[in-house]
Motif scaffolding. Structure first.
Motif, PDB file in Angstrom:
ATOM      1  N   GLU A 264       1.472   7.473  -6.173  1.00 11.44           N
ATOM      2  CA  GLU A 264       0.406   8.436  -6.471  1.00 11.44           C
ATOM      3  C   GLU A 264       0.795   9.841  -6.019  1.00 11.44           C
ATOM      4  O   GLU A 264       0.517  10.832  -6.712  1.00 11.44           O
ATOM      5  CB  GLU A 264      -0.895   8.009  -5.781  1.00 11.44           C
ATOM      6  CG  GLU A 264      -1.536   6.776  -6.393  1.00 11.44           C
ATOM      7  CD  GLU A 264      -2.777   6.341  -5.627  1.00 11.44           C
ATOM      8  OE1 GLU A 264      -3.130   7.004  -4.616  1.00 11.44           O
ATOM      9  OE2 GLU A 264      -3.409   5.349  -6.041  1.00 11.44           O
TER      10      GLU A 264
ATOM     11  N   THR B 102       9.640   1.321  -6.446  1.00 12.61           N
ATOM     12  CA  THR B 102       8.641   1.716  -7.429  1.00 12.61           C
ATOM     13  C   THR B 102       9.280   2.492  -8.580  1.00 12.61           C
ATOM     14  O   THR B 102      10.237   3.238  -8.387  1.00 12.61           O
ATOM     15  CB  THR B 102       7.536   2.592  -6.805  1.00 12.61           C
ATOM     16  OG1 THR B 102       8.103   3.811  -6.331  1.00 12.61           O
ATOM     17  CG2 THR B 102       6.835   1.869  -5.662  1.00 12.61           C
TER      18      THR B 102
ATOM     19  N   ASN C 242       0.830  -1.204   0.000  1.00  5.91           N
ATOM     20  CA  ASN C 242       0.000   0.000   0.000  1.00  5.91           C
ATOM     21  C   ASN C 242       0.863   1.252   0.000  1.00  5.91           C
ATOM     22  O   ASN C 242       0.574   2.232  -0.684  1.00  5.91           O
ATOM     23  CB  ASN C 242      -0.915   0.038   1.231  1.00  5.91           C
ATOM     24  CG  ASN C 242      -2.044  -0.965   1.167  1.00  5.91           C
ATOM     25  OD1 ASN C 242      -2.319  -1.526   0.108  1.00  5.91           O
ATOM     26  ND2 ASN C 242      -2.687  -1.200   2.291  1.00  5.91           N
TER      27      ASN C 242
ATOM     28  N   LYS D 170       2.240   1.945  -3.436  1.00  2.19           N
ATOM     29  CA  LYS D 170       1.189   2.453  -4.332  1.00  2.19           C
ATOM     30  C   LYS D 170       0.866   3.917  -4.020  1.00  2.19           C
ATOM     31  O   LYS D 170       0.766   4.759  -4.923  1.00  2.19           O
ATOM     32  CB  LYS D 170      -0.060   1.589  -4.197  1.00  2.19           C
ATOM     33  CG  LYS D 170      -1.254   2.037  -5.021  1.00  2.19           C
ATOM     34  CD  LYS D 170      -2.407   1.053  -4.853  1.00  2.19           C
ATOM     35  CE  LYS D 170      -3.645   1.506  -5.636  1.00  2.19           C
ATOM     36  NZ  LYS D 170      -4.246   2.735  -5.083  1.00  2.19           N
TER      37      LYS D 170
END
Length: 376
Positions: free
Chosen positions: A93, A118, A86, A89
């Motif tokens: 963002e 990431t 999480n 992610k």
């Protein structure tokens, strides 16, 4: 008639559309966006909430005085629920959608690893700043740690008790990949200081087994037990160990959530426990920044002061220094980590370590006093 009606309507729509687009762009030009994905509802929620409260308080204070170089700080916080996937992610963002200028880290080494891996972070020009992690992992210089390493904290604990003449040391171990290196460090330190290892308790989910192993360790007469475990495991161990050894020192690191430990083990079990701290006493009044933290928390928050609210406050103040130097991206912290002199945040002095990419090496220790409350 229809043409006359449509034309003004269309003009109004176009004007509204242009205005809607231009406002965020104009506003963003006057903002410094700081993003953070951190646990606010998972296993380390209390830690995350306090950390965020301190950071928010400092930025509120800065914004109330006009921001930094005329720009307001917009602090965007996302709840990763303690899940590294999480966190990765949400961090992506914050970078791609919210256009974060700076990114503050979450809790734990696995969260740091996930965010750094990431593609959004890899392709960005920013560093991950001040994660709540003591792991000495450099990630190619892309992670800038604010707090000292877990090894530095443990070294301080050993030095403190070595001076008291303590020689018998036990270990309470929660076995996992994260704790393996620290366990080996503790064992090596016991040998290096010519202390004696009284025994090792492996903290499992089996209460009967934990009770038996804790009693066995207590029978070995340790002077102190070092916990190499997370908050929940520390609480479970203390609850079991205190039945056999109510007055033996138990020591842990600063990221232990003391409220959760108290809930699991009982407030009385916290007597004779000590925890390393990476900030001075948050209730103290010896420095300007301690007083500022106390005053600003009263002004902007309705929460109790803690070591983690103070750490968040200091982290945000350090970040504001990076913002003020006018450099962005990975260069923002270069002048700090490479600085030869101490950094003064208002009576709190930090000694940067360029090799470890760390800003502060400050470590203290706090003892639980009878009846509750930390004694620094």
């Amino acid at each position: 008639m229809l043409k006359t009606f449509i034309t003004p309507l269309l003009r109004c729509f176009i004007l509204f559309f242009i205005t809607t687009l231009s406002l965020p762009l104009s506003a963003q030009d006057n903002l410094i966006i700081v993003g953070q994905a951190i646990d606010l509802s998972g296993p380390n929620a209390a830690v995350g909430r306090d950390y965020v409260a301190g950071i928010t308080t400092f930025f509120d204070s800065i914004n109330s005085h006009g921001g930094i170089h005329g720009k307001r700080v917009r602090y965007l916080v996302r709840d990763d629920q303690g899940n590294p996937a999480n966190s990765a992610k949400l961090a992506a963002e914050l970078i791609e959608r919210d256009k974060a200028d700076f990114l503050i880290g979450g809790i734990g080494a696995s969260t740091v690893d996930a965010v750094v891996a990431t593609s959004a972070f890899q392709q960005s020009k920013i560093s991950l700043f001040a994660p709540l992690s003591g792991v000495q992992k450099q990630h190619g210089g892309r992670v800038v740690y604010w707090r000292p390493s877990a090894e530095q904290e443990m070294q301080y604990i050993f030095s403190y008790f070595d001076k008291l003449g303590i020689r018998q040391v036990g270990i309470a171990l929660q076995e996992n990949s994260v704790n393996h290196d620290m366990y080996q460090y503790v064992v090596n330190e016991i040998q290096r200081r010519k202390m004696t290892l009284s025994g090792v308790v492996k903290i499992t989910g089996n209460p009967t087994e934990l009770s038996r192993e804790s009693a066995k360790l207590a029978a070995g007469n340790p002077n102190i037990v070092i916990t190499v475990a997370d908050t929940v495991a520390t609480g479970l161990f203390l609850k079991s160990f205190r039945r056999s050894a109510p007055k033996v020192f138990v020591a842990g690191l600063s990221l232990t959530n003391l409220d959760t430990v108290a809930e699991l083990a009982g407030r009385s079990a916290l007597e004779w426990t000590v925890f390393s701290q990476v900030v001075p006493n948050p209730l103290g009044k010896k420095s300007v920044v301690q007083i500022d933290h106390s005053n600003m928390m009263k002004k902007f928050r309705d929460e109790e002061l803690s070591s983690l609210t103070f750490e968040g406050f200091l982290v945000a103040k350090t970040l504001s220094r990076a913002m003020q130097n006018g450099r962005g991206g990975r260069d923002a912290f270069a002048g700090m980590t490479g600085q030869k002199n101490q950094i003064d945040l208002g009576g709190f002095l930090m000694t940067p370590d360029e090799q470890q990419n760390r800003i502060s090496g400050f470590v203290d220790i706090a003892l639980f006093r009878k009846g509750g409350g930390l004694l620094f």
